[in-house]
Design a protein around this motif. Structure first.
Motif, PDB file in Angstrom:
ATOM      1  N   MET A  23       2.192   2.429  11.610  1.00  0.00           N
ATOM      2  CA  MET A  23       1.938   1.376  12.585  1.00  0.00           C
ATOM      3  C   MET A  23       1.341   1.922  13.878  1.00  0.00           C
ATOM      4  O   MET A  23       1.747   1.558  14.987  1.00  0.00           O
ATOM      5  CB  MET A  23       3.218   0.583  12.895  1.00  0.00           C
ATOM      6  N   CYS A  37      -0.912  -1.840   3.008  1.00  0.00           N
ATOM      7  CA  CYS A  37      -0.594  -1.228   4.299  1.00  0.00           C
ATOM      8  C   CYS A  37      -1.343   0.091   4.426  1.00  0.00           C
ATOM      9  O   CYS A  37      -0.912   1.118   3.899  1.00  0.00           O
ATOM     10  CB  CYS A  37       0.905  -1.001   4.452  1.00  0.00           C
ATOM     11  N   LEU A  94      -2.172  -3.577  10.151  1.00  0.00           N
ATOM     12  CA  LEU A  94      -1.712  -3.023   8.879  1.00  0.00           C
ATOM     13  C   LEU A  94      -2.862  -2.903   7.879  1.00  0.00           C
ATOM     14  O   LEU A  94      -2.952  -1.927   7.142  1.00  0.00           O
ATOM     15  CB  LEU A  94      -0.598  -3.890   8.302  1.00  0.00           C
ATOM     16  N   ALA A 150      -0.058  -3.677  16.096  1.00  0.00           N
ATOM     17  CA  ALA A 150      -0.587  -2.679  15.170  1.00  0.00           C
ATOM     18  C   ALA A 150      -1.232  -3.408  14.005  1.00  0.00           C
ATOM     19  O   ALA A 150      -0.717  -4.423  13.530  1.00  0.00           O
ATOM     20  CB  ALA A 150       0.518  -1.749  14.675  1.00  0.00           C
ATOM     21  N   VAL A 171       0.971  -6.632  13.067  1.00  0.00           N
ATOM     22  CA  VAL A 171       2.332  -6.553  13.601  1.00  0.00           C
ATOM     23  C   VAL A 171       2.319  -6.878  15.087  1.00  0.00           C
ATOM     24  O   VAL A 171       1.489  -6.344  15.840  1.00  0.00           O
ATOM     25  CB  VAL A 171       2.926  -5.134  13.393  1.00  0.00           C
ATOM     26  N   ILE A 186       9.885  -4.955  16.556  1.00  0.00           N
ATOM     27  CA  ILE A 186       8.912  -5.826  15.912  1.00  0.00           C
ATOM     28  C   ILE A 186       9.390  -7.264  16.017  1.00  0.00           C
ATOM     29  O   ILE A 186      10.533  -7.578  15.678  1.00  0.00           O
ATOM     30  CB  ILE A 186       8.721  -5.428  14.447  1.00  0.00           C
ATOM     31  N   ASN A 241      -1.732   1.484   7.202  1.00  0.00           N
ATOM     32  CA  ASN A 241      -1.251   2.070   8.455  1.00  0.00           C
ATOM     33  C   ASN A 241       0.283   2.066   8.458  1.00  0.00           C
ATOM     34  O   ASN A 241       0.914   1.355   9.233  1.00  0.00           O
ATOM     35  CB  ASN A 241      -1.807   1.247   9.634  1.00  0.00           C
ATOM     36  N   ARG A 255       5.247   3.503  15.211  1.00  0.00           N
ATOM     37  CA  ARG A 255       6.623   3.161  14.845  1.00  0.00           C
ATOM     38  C   ARG A 255       7.381   4.421  14.446  1.00  0.00           C
ATOM     39  O   ARG A 255       6.857   5.275  13.737  1.00  0.00           O
ATOM     40  CB  ARG A 255       6.621   2.166  13.690  1.00  0.00           C
TER      41      ARG A 255
END
Length: 388
Positions: free
Chosen positions: A124, A119, A133, A131, A148, A155, A121, A217
């Motif tokens: 997000m 991940c 990742l 988004a 995502v 989500i 990011n 997020r």
């Protein structure tokens, strides 16, 4: 069924074995080998049972193939019989006892899923709808990605994919999400073919998404002590800056009413699409100061992305908690601070199915502002900011 229980145990051991074998590389992208191992394990589950539906019936036909329904989920096959040689196009797992790659299973939280895969990011950052990742590899040699799908803070899916332009294929693991938890796992693309052009186009789209940072997020955690208290910066959110808003800030397509309190003070109420704002003002409507803002539309987000229809636990996990106590009657929980002295947070558990969250912050101007969140049957029904 003892046979099915034995298969589940074997499947769990297989998946945990894969996890242990690759523990050092746990943050590597999802691989095709992991997806195929998951598919083999699910096939073994299916071979130990009989389909609950009639695979030859019209109801079993779908765009993914013939649907064969089992206790653990659904297999979409090329034919109507499940055997060791049957071609599986896709499958859906809804049983929390059946682990997927890296131990991921139904009932895992989004945060847990994010620790099992790469991940780059964690916030997000992306668009309101998506988004990226991670994205590793090249469109020419092959690539892996994590994506995502969302409706704002909600989500709906986390997709992990592997694309091979040489073989002309893309396999995906899609985790369907509701209330921040995994509700099912779907593997698709096992027998599909994609052109190099399509895979290159997808890579370009993912790469472009990775450059977007218009929406993020809101941090959330089961450990509320690690979260921030409701604070002055939370008064600036997507549809409003509470401390600086003026009646004119909402445009012309509103209903603007001047009201005499008959005690020498005046109020100005502005009602628009999805909101109601109340200002104190002079008799001529000037020198307006916002004292209350209510969100009436489920499409509008409040502080930390709260929206009408949110579940109680989703919002509870976005604000600080765990520092106070629950009263003897179990009706009031101090989340942090001292009630009556900003800043503080308070949860009220009323009769029946009503619950209330209150978060109060002080401001540099000396005012105290409360965010009031009211829930019925665990769903958010009222969002109001008002000056105390």
């Amino acid at each position: 069924m003892m046979i099915r229980k034995g298969i589940c145990v074997l499947l769990a051991l297989m998946m945990s074995g894969l996890l242990a074998a690759g523990a050092a590389a746990e943050t590597n992208p999802l691989s095709l080998e992991e997806l195929l191992s998951f598919a083999d394990a699910v096939r073994a589950l299916a071979l130990a049972e009989k389909p609950q539906n009639d695979p030859a019936g019209e109801d079993a036909l779908s765009e993914d193939g013939t649907a064969l329904m089992y206790d653990f989920g659904v297999i979409y096959a090329a034919g109507t019989e499940m055997n060791a040689d049957a071609e599986v196009n896709a499958f859906l797992v809804m049983d929390p006892e059946v682990p997927g790659p890296r131990g991921v299973s139904v009932d895992w939280t989004v945060n847990q899923v994010m620790t099992a895969f790469p991940c780059g990011n964690p916030d997000m950052n992306g668009t309101y709808e998506q988004a990226l990742l991670y994205l590793e590899g090249t469109p020419a040699e092959g690539y892996s990605y994590g994506l995502v799908e969302r409706d704002g803070q909600r989500i709906s899916a986390m997709e992990y994919g592997v694309a091979d332009p040489v073989k002309g294929c893309r396999q995906t693991l899609t985790l369907h999400i509701s209330g921040d938890g995994v509700t099912s796992m779907r593997v698709a693309g096992l027998n599909e073919r994609d052109s190099a052009e399509d895979l290159a186009g997808l890579y370009g789209d993912l790469e472009a998404l990775g450059q977007r940072a218009a929406y993020a997020r809101v941090p959330r955690s089961l450990d509320g002590a690690g979260l921030e208290m409701f604070q002055e910066s939370d008064l600036d959110f997507s549809c409003l800056s509470y401390q600086t808003a003026q009646p004119e800030s909402f445009g012309e397509n509103v209903e603007d009413m001047l009201m005499d309190n008959e005690d020498g003070t005046w109020l100005r109420r502005v009602d628009g699409e999805g909101f109601s704002a109340v200002f104190t003002c002079d008799a001529d409507g000037r020198n307006a100061e916002l004292i209350s803002f209510t969100i009436l539309s489920p499409e509008l987000e409040g502080p930390r992305g709260v929206r009408l229809g949110d579940l109680f636990h989703e919002d509870y996990q976005r604000f600080r908690s765990g520092e106070g106590t629950l009263d003897a009657a179990g009706r009031t929980e101090t989340l942090y601070g001292t009630v009556g002295q900003a800043p503080y947070g308070l949860a009220e558990y009323g009769d029946g199915d009503e619950m209330i969250l209150r978060y109060v912050t002080d401001t540099l101007s000396g005012a105290c502002v409360e965010l009031l969140l009211r829930y019925e049957n665990t769903a958010l029904t009222e969002i109001t900011l008002h000056t105390l």
